[in-house]
Write a protein that holds these residues in place. Structure first.
Motif, mmCIF file in Angstrom:
data_model
loop_
_atom_site.group_PDB
_atom_site.id
_atom_site.type_symbol
_atom_site.label_atom_id
_atom_site.label_comp_id
_atom_site.label_asym_id
_atom_site.label_seq_id
_atom_site.Cartn_x
_atom_site.Cartn_y
_atom_site.Cartn_z
ATOM 1 N N SER A 167 0.829 -1.207 0.000
ATOM 2 C CA SER A 167 0.000 0.000 0.000
ATOM 3 C C SER A 167 0.865 1.260 0.000
ATOM 4 C CB SER A 167 -0.914 0.008 1.231
ATOM 5 O OG SER A 167 -1.839 -1.052 1.174
ATOM 6 N N VAL A 168 2.007 1.192 0.676
ATOM 7 C CA VAL A 168 2.917 2.331 0.692
ATOM 8 C C VAL A 168 3.520 2.545 -0.694
ATOM 9 C CG1 VAL A 168 5.048 3.266 1.671
ATOM 10 C CG2 VAL A 168 3.427 2.039 3.138
ATOM 11 N N ASN A 174 1.304 6.719 -7.079
ATOM 12 C CA ASN A 174 0.238 7.653 -7.429
ATOM 13 C C ASN A 174 0.465 9.048 -6.857
ATOM 14 O OD1 ASN A 174 -2.103 5.979 -8.785
ATOM 15 N ND2 ASN A 174 -1.313 4.704 -7.115
ATOM 16 N N ASN A 175 1.709 9.318 -6.468
ATOM 17 C CA ASN A 175 2.097 10.630 -5.944
ATOM 18 C C ASN A 175 1.193 11.077 -4.805
ATOM 19 O OD1 ASN A 175 3.926 12.807 -6.020
ATOM 20 N ND2 ASN A 175 2.478 14.067 -7.184
ATOM 21 N N GLY A 176 0.758 10.122 -4.008
ATOM 22 C CA GLY A 176 -0.069 10.426 -2.849
ATOM 23 C C GLY A 176 -1.528 10.666 -3.161
ATOM 24 N N GLY A 177 -1.891 10.561 -4.431
ATOM 25 C CA GLY A 177 -3.273 10.845 -4.833
ATOM 26 C C GLY A 177 -4.256 9.763 -4.428
ATOM 27 N N ARG A 178 -3.765 8.545 -4.338
ATOM 28 C CA ARG A 178 -4.597 7.426 -3.891
ATOM 29 C C ARG A 178 -3.881 6.738 -2.738
ATOM 30 N NH1 ARG A 178 -5.937 3.647 -8.868
ATOM 31 N NH2 ARG A 178 -7.170 2.636 -7.223
ATOM 32 N N HIS A 179 -4.609 6.484 -1.684
ATOM 33 C CA HIS A 179 -3.946 5.833 -0.556
ATOM 34 C C HIS A 179 -4.926 4.988 0.240
ATOM 35 C CE1 HIS A 179 -5.602 8.937 2.188
ATOM 36 N NE2 HIS A 179 -5.311 9.782 1.220
#
Length: 213
Positions: A167-168, A174-179
């Motif tokens: 997940s990390v 996704n450059n932090g866009g999806r987490h």
């Protein structure tokens, strides 16, 4: 006259006996059952800020060291309870799932739950494994700002504890866009933020780390 005296004496004895049943007995309060502290400190400790501690004598200042990281994660996960099993089956002080336990060589969930020393070792072992799996992400992104979050090694490893190393990796792809968010709505991003800045240099990356080492 004597019968009347016996009647009143008996009445007094009965009333006295019954009244004793309503006097609360002395019981030791179990801290995990009832928390009487209401000063709010249970919501801010452990803390990395030394100024939070001057008037608190029963909570040690751990700063940004490994022990501070461990206890902060434990407090978030279970309030430090070794025997806790949540509604999804995650276990212990650090809320391990069965899959994570198998990955570090633990196959007996019941024994794990009853053994605080094993739980502490399991947490450090999983940190070592995740540090290896995410070594490239740590090297590439540490110190950068992604989606408003300053990336640190400890934040990455805390996030991996929450949602797994995969997940990390997906977060960075996704450059932090999806987490990731867990079943209770806790986000990967919040763990990266809340557990940033701890010194975990003591942990050596090891892809083959097990509790049997």
């Amino acid at each position: 006259m004597i019968k009347k005296w016996y009647f009143y004496a008996s009445l007094v004895v009965i009333i006295t006996f019954l009244s004793l049943g309503f006097i609360p007995s002395s019981h030791e309060t179990k801290p995990w059952f009832l928390i009487e502290k209401t000063d709010g400190s249970e919501y801010i400790f452990p803390s990395k800020e030394k100024e939070d501690y001057p008037k608190i004598t029963n909570v040690p200042f751990t700063g940004n060291r490994l022990i501070g990281f461990k206890e902060a994660v434990a407090f978030k996960e279970s309030q430090g309870q070794y025997r806790l099993v949540n509604t999804l089956g995650y276990m212990g002080k650090y809320q391990f799932g069965s899959k994570a336990l198998r990955a570090i060589g633990i196959n007996d969930n019941k024994a794990f739950l009853k053994d605080p020393a094993l739980q502490e070792k399991a947490f450090l072992t999983l940190l070592a494994k995740n540090k290896w799996i995410l070594r490239y992400e740590i090297k590439k992104y540490e110190g950068k700002i992604i989606n408003g979050i300053e990336i640190t090694e400890s934040g990455i490893l805390a996030a991996a504890h929450l949602g797994g190393a995969g997940s990390v990796k997906n977060f960075f792809r996704n450059n932090g866009g999806r987490h990731f968010r867990d079943a209770f709505g806790t986000s990967l991003k919040s763990y990266m933020r809340d557990f940033a800045g701890y010194d975990l240099s003591f942990i050596e990356a090891d892809n083959n780390a097990t509790v049997n080492d």
